[in-house]
Design an enzyme around this catalytic site. Structure first.
Site, PDB file in Angstrom:
ATOM      1  CB  SER A   1     -22.920 -14.926  66.510  1.00  0.00           C
ATOM      2  OG  SER A   1     -22.218 -13.863  67.068  1.00  0.00           O
TER       3      SER A   1
ATOM      4  NE  ARG B   1     -14.533 -17.875  69.443  1.00  0.00           N
ATOM      5  CZ  ARG B   1     -15.428 -18.040  68.492  1.00  0.00           C
ATOM      6  NH1 ARG B   1     -16.693 -18.014  68.781  1.00  0.00           N
ATOM      7  NH2 ARG B   1     -15.053 -18.251  67.250  1.00  0.00           N
TER       8      ARG B   1
ATOM      9  CG  HIS C   1     -19.042 -10.341  70.189  1.00  0.00           C
ATOM     10  ND1 HIS C   1     -20.227 -10.894  69.746  1.00  0.00           N
ATOM     11  CD2 HIS C   1     -18.076 -10.850  69.382  1.00  0.00           C
ATOM     12  CE1 HIS C   1     -19.984 -11.684  68.705  1.00  0.00           C
ATOM     13  NE2 HIS C   1     -18.687 -11.684  68.467  1.00  0.00           N
TER      14      HIS C   1
ATOM     15  CE  LYS D   1     -21.061 -13.987  57.601  1.00  0.00           C
ATOM     16  NZ  LYS D   1     -19.937 -13.604  58.448  1.00  0.00           N
TER      17      LYS D   1
HETATM   18  O1  PNS Z   1     -17.297 -11.604  63.221  1.00  0.00           O
HETATM   19  P1  PNS Z   1     -16.551 -12.064  62.012  1.00  0.00           P
HETATM   20  O2  PNS Z   1     -17.517 -12.543  60.936  1.00  0.00           O
HETATM   21  O3  PNS Z   1     -15.490 -13.089  62.343  1.00  0.00           O
HETATM   22  O4  PNS Z   1     -15.769 -10.768  61.434  1.00  0.00           O
HETATM   23  C1  PNS Z   1     -15.015 -10.859  60.254  1.00  0.00           C
HETATM   24  C2  PNS Z   1     -14.559  -9.465  59.769  1.00  0.00           C
HETATM   25  C3  PNS Z   1     -15.731  -8.516  59.683  1.00  0.00           C
HETATM   26  C4  PNS Z   1     -13.545  -8.893  60.753  1.00  0.00           C
HETATM   27  C5  PNS Z   1     -13.889  -9.658  58.388  1.00  0.00           C
HETATM   28  O5  PNS Z   1     -14.719 -10.404  57.561  1.00  0.00           O
HETATM   29  C6  PNS Z   1     -13.554  -8.338  57.682  1.00  0.00           C
HETATM   30  O6  PNS Z   1     -12.698  -7.607  58.121  1.00  0.00           O
HETATM   31  N1  PNS Z   1     -14.258  -8.046  56.576  1.00  0.00           N
HETATM   32  C7  PNS Z   1     -14.039  -6.851  55.791  1.00  0.00           C
HETATM   33  C8  PNS Z   1     -13.434  -7.181  54.424  1.00  0.00           C
HETATM   34  C9  PNS Z   1     -11.912  -7.127  54.454  1.00  0.00           C
HETATM   35  O7  PNS Z   1     -11.313  -6.155  54.871  1.00  0.00           O
HETATM   36  N2  PNS Z   1     -11.256  -8.198  53.965  1.00  0.00           N
HETATM   37  C10 PNS Z   1      -9.831  -8.290  53.821  1.00  0.00           C
HETATM   38  C11 PNS Z   1      -9.063  -8.440  55.117  1.00  0.00           C
HETATM   39  S1  PNS Z   1      -9.242 -10.020  55.830  1.00  0.00           S
END
Ligand code: PNS
Length: 168
Positions: free
Chosen positions: A129, A91, A18, A42
């Protein structure tokens, strides 16, 4: 005008992959807002506050990086923060399908949002992670894979009675 991008994620915890993406992003943008997802549904190892605090500590000497928690839709957060670019790290090909879905959903929610995929250094292409948590819990060495502050916090948690066992 200041070029600003949002780098969202769970960051549970932040890895050097990151960090690498953020530093690369700063070659393109003047400022990056690291958006830490707060999702009560979560289960995370670190609380949102802890994750935000650790990331702020990692970038304490860089005032072009801001760290904020967010709830709800990412598209709303991006708009509230007067940005229109989301950075996501890719990745491997396996990341692509879900990332494409998210990028297109965000664009559907707000047509002004663009998602920029960035590749980390080759050293970090295997890193996640969840793997960090698993390896650390099983006694493996994670030096060089996470920022020092994260390694210290993982060590602190592992000394507590319940340790990390319940999270992996
Ligand atoms: O590190 P991660 O868990 O891959 O991140 C995922 C993240 C936070 C980018 C994604 O879950 C997110 O954007 N969540 C917010 C909810 C949202 O906007 N959902 C609709 C669009 S996908």
């Amino acid at each position: 005008m200041e070029k600003k991008a949002v780098y969202p994620g769970s960051f549970d915890p932040m890895t050097n992959g990151h960090v690498d993406i953020i530093q690369r992003g700063l070659k393109i943008f003047d400022k990056i807002i690291v958006a830490v997802l707060e999702n009560p549904k979560k289960k995370t190892l670190f609380s949102t506050q802890d994750r935000v605090r650790m990331i702020r500590e990692v970038f304490r000497r860089q005032d072009n990086i801001e760290v904020k928690a967010f709830r709800g839709l990412l598209a709303d957060f991006v708009r509230r923060n007067r940005s229109s670019t989301v950075i996501r790290g890719l990745r491997a090909v396996s990341d692509f399908e879900f990332e494409l879905q998210m990028a297109l959903m965000n664009r559907t929610l707000d047509s002004t949002i663009e998602t920029l995929f960035m590749m980390p250094s080759l050293h970090f292409t295997f890193l996640s992670s969840s793997l960090v948590k698993e390896v650390f819990t099983l006694g493996g060495c994670i030096q060089g894979l996470v920022p020092a502050v994260v390694e210290r916090r993982l060590t602190d948690i592992s000394r507590k009675p319940k340790g990390l066992k319940k999270y992996v």
